[in-house]
Design a protein around this motif. Structure first.
Motif, mmCIF file in Angstrom:
data_model
loop_
_atom_site.group_PDB
_atom_site.id
_atom_site.type_symbol
_atom_site.label_atom_id
_atom_site.label_comp_id
_atom_site.label_asym_id
_atom_site.label_seq_id
_atom_site.Cartn_x
_atom_site.Cartn_y
_atom_site.Cartn_z
ATOM 1 N N ALA A 199 0.836 -1.201 0.000
ATOM 2 C CA ALA A 199 0.000 0.000 0.000
ATOM 3 C C ALA A 199 0.873 1.255 0.000
ATOM 4 N N THR A 200 0.230 2.407 -0.182
ATOM 5 C CA THR A 200 0.926 3.690 -0.146
ATOM 6 C C THR A 200 0.417 4.481 1.052
ATOM 7 N N PRO A 201 1.187 4.580 2.136
ATOM 8 C CA PRO A 201 0.729 5.356 3.295
ATOM 9 C C PRO A 201 0.780 6.851 3.002
ATOM 10 N N VAL A 202 -0.221 7.558 3.519
ATOM 11 C CA VAL A 202 -0.347 9.002 3.327
ATOM 12 C C VAL A 202 -0.461 9.656 4.695
ATOM 13 N N THR A 203 0.268 10.734 4.908
ATOM 14 C CA THR A 203 0.197 11.472 6.161
ATOM 15 C C THR A 203 -0.727 12.668 5.998
ATOM 16 N N LEU A 204 -1.776 12.707 6.806
ATOM 17 C CA LEU A 204 -2.720 13.823 6.800
ATOM 18 C C LEU A 204 -3.105 14.139 8.238
ATOM 19 N N PRO A 205 -3.230 15.421 8.604
ATOM 20 C CA PRO A 205 -3.736 15.756 9.932
ATOM 21 C C PRO A 205 -5.206 15.387 10.056
ATOM 22 N N PRO A 206 -5.694 15.176 11.276
ATOM 23 C CA PRO A 206 -7.076 14.722 11.457
ATOM 24 C C PRO A 206 -8.120 15.588 10.758
ATOM 25 N N GLY A 207 -7.902 16.900 10.725
ATOM 26 C CA GLY A 207 -8.910 17.781 10.144
ATOM 27 C C GLY A 207 -9.091 17.643 8.649
ATOM 28 N N GLU A 208 -8.201 16.900 7.964
ATOM 29 C CA GLU A 208 -8.274 16.810 6.503
ATOM 30 C C GLU A 208 -8.689 15.438 5.986
ATOM 31 N N ILE A 209 -8.790 14.448 6.862
ATOM 32 C CA ILE A 209 -8.917 13.086 6.348
ATOM 33 C C ILE A 209 -10.314 12.757 5.833
ATOM 34 N N ALA A 210 -11.370 13.321 6.439
ATOM 35 C CA ALA A 210 -12.724 12.999 5.981
ATOM 36 C C ALA A 210 -12.932 13.463 4.542
ATOM 37 N N THR A 211 -12.509 14.667 4.235
ATOM 38 C CA THR A 211 -12.657 15.180 2.872
ATOM 39 C C THR A 211 -11.851 14.356 1.885
ATOM 40 N N SER A 212 -10.646 13.983 2.271
ATOM 41 C CA SER A 212 -9.793 13.202 1.375
ATOM 42 C C SER A 212 -10.394 11.830 1.085
ATOM 43 N N LEU A 213 -11.009 11.219 2.094
ATOM 44 C CA LEU A 213 -11.647 9.919 1.873
ATOM 45 C C LEU A 213 -12.894 10.073 1.014
ATOM 46 N N SER A 214 -13.671 11.109 1.253
ATOM 47 C CA SER A 214 -14.911 11.315 0.502
ATOM 48 C C SER A 214 -14.653 11.600 -0.966
ATOM 49 N N THR A 215 -13.594 12.339 -1.241
ATOM 50 C CA THR A 215 -13.304 12.703 -2.630
ATOM 51 C C THR A 215 -12.544 11.630 -3.391
ATOM 52 N N GLY A 216 -12.092 10.599 -2.695
ATOM 53 C CA GLY A 216 -11.316 9.551 -3.346
ATOM 54 C C GLY A 216 -9.843 9.863 -3.473
ATOM 55 N N ALA A 217 -9.390 10.951 -2.828
ATOM 56 C CA ALA A 217 -7.963 11.254 -2.837
ATOM 57 C C ALA A 217 -7.168 10.160 -2.132
#
Length: 367
Positions: A199-217
């Motif tokens: 897999a490819t791990p991605v570092t994101l702060p908590p405040g950004e992860i919901a949007t990234s998951l919803s958009t498919g990023a």
């Protein structure tokens, strides 16, 4: 407004004396107020959105505890991630004297000191109670102090979200091959575990992860446990919520304190801070048990979330990768080797009882 004219009549003199008498009485009858006005003010940077269930609540509650227990002699102002420094820069902010204190998690610092991860959680490692025992009475705190001292920082356990879930996935995971190419937001050593599984791990702060998951990023998110995950709205992007959380079997948070600021405190305020951290760790664990149970019920019954288990081949592959990673961390320095050895000894010493206790709890829950 114009200035009120001051006269020198007997009546005015009586009023002035009366007012002075009341002020003097207040000075001696309300020492807590005076101490609050003349006490120390510290700033606490955090790695969390403000009042995020779990760690965000712990940060504010810890600050409130210290202020109350010190009678206002030490007041802590809490700042959410990004208000002073970004979420992953709070350690440097404490080390550099930008703030006196921070609330965060030790695995964020694995890039600069790999052994820091042992003071939050490692894959297939100690659970919350076993980890607490290692820190408090198994020598863990002294090793933690030694690790952070060169940076001018010390740390205490100060909150725990309990074991984490395995994460939210946009597609089913049936074999290790299903992880190949998957972009997952993950913290701690789990990132390297997933990398070794393709897999490819991605570092994101908590405040950004919901949007990234919803958009498919990203394709998946491993954050914390049901309470925090529900608050972030991760269920809106997918209903696949995998278990167990092999990446983070423990959710310890840390209170970071500038060594300079710490050393400047009188002994009684040091005791206040230390005891407040311990009290918050205990209350946070209690909160986690209650709130995660309630949140999981909401996720399943109201939002249709499913909680499949990772298949055994996936867990076996992850465990093998984790053992290799921990061995490589131990080899980074003599101190890292001592930390890893101490941690392994705590795990091996408590393994039999921890397994039996978990089995008993599971048996009782089904009867």
């Amino acid at each position: 407004m114009g200035r009120r004219k001051v006269t020198d009549t007997p009546t005015d003199r009586r009023r002035l004396l009366a007012g002075g008498g009341l002020a003097a009485a207040g000075l001696f009858s309300a020492p807590a107020i005076v101490r609050a006005q003349t006490g120390l003010h510290w700033r606490m940077a955090t790695s969390w959105p403000r009042n995020l269930p779990g760690p965000g609540v712990s940060a504010q509650r810890l600050a409130d505890r210290i202020g109350a227990a010190s009678g206002g002699r030490l007041v802590i102002d809490v700042f959410a991630a990004g208000e002073i420094v970004p979420a992953f820069e709070v350690f440097d902010a404490v080390a550099g004297g930008v703030v006196e204190m921070a609330h965060t998690a030790a695995f964020y610092w694995q890039g600069k000191m790999p052994a820091a991860v042992f003071f939050t959680s490692v894959p297939f490692g100690l659970g919350p109670i076993e980890h607490l025992a290692w820190i408090e009475i198994g020598g863990g705190q002294a090793l933690w102090d030694e690790l952070y001292a060169p940076s001018g920082v010390r740390a205490f356990l100060a909150g725990n979200t309990g074991p984490s879930m395995g994460g939210w996935f946009r597609r089913p995971i049936e074999t290790p091959d299903d992880l190949h190419g998957l972009r997952i937001r993950v913290q701690g050593l789990g990132g390297e575990v997933f990398r070794r599984l393709g897999a490819t791990p991605v570092t994101l702060p908590p405040g950004e992860i919901a949007t990234s998951l919803s958009t498919g990023a990203i394709d998946a998110v491993e954050f914390l446990a049901p309470s925090s995950d529900l608050a972030l709205g991760l269920h809106r992007a997918t209903q696949l919520y995998y278990a167990p959380g092999f990446n983070k079997p423990n959710g310890a948070g840390e209170c970071l304190i500038s060594l300079k600021a710490w050393n400047d405190l009188p002994d009684d305020l040091k005791a206040v801070v230390r005891d407040a951290c311990r009290a918050e760790h205990a209350e946070a664990l209690a909160d986690a048990a209650r709130l995660n149970g309630e949140a999981l019920k909401v996720l399943i019954e109201r939002h249709g979330v499913r909680t499949p288990l990772f298949p055994r081949p996936v867990l076996d592959a992850a465990r093998a990768a984790a053992e290799e990673i921990l061995a490589s961390i131990a080899a980074t320095s003599p101190l890292a080797e001592r930390i890893a050895r101490s941690y392994r000894e705590a795990q091996e010493g408590g393994r039999a009882w921890a397994g039996l206790a978990a089995g008993m709890a599971a048996a009782l829950a089904t009867h």
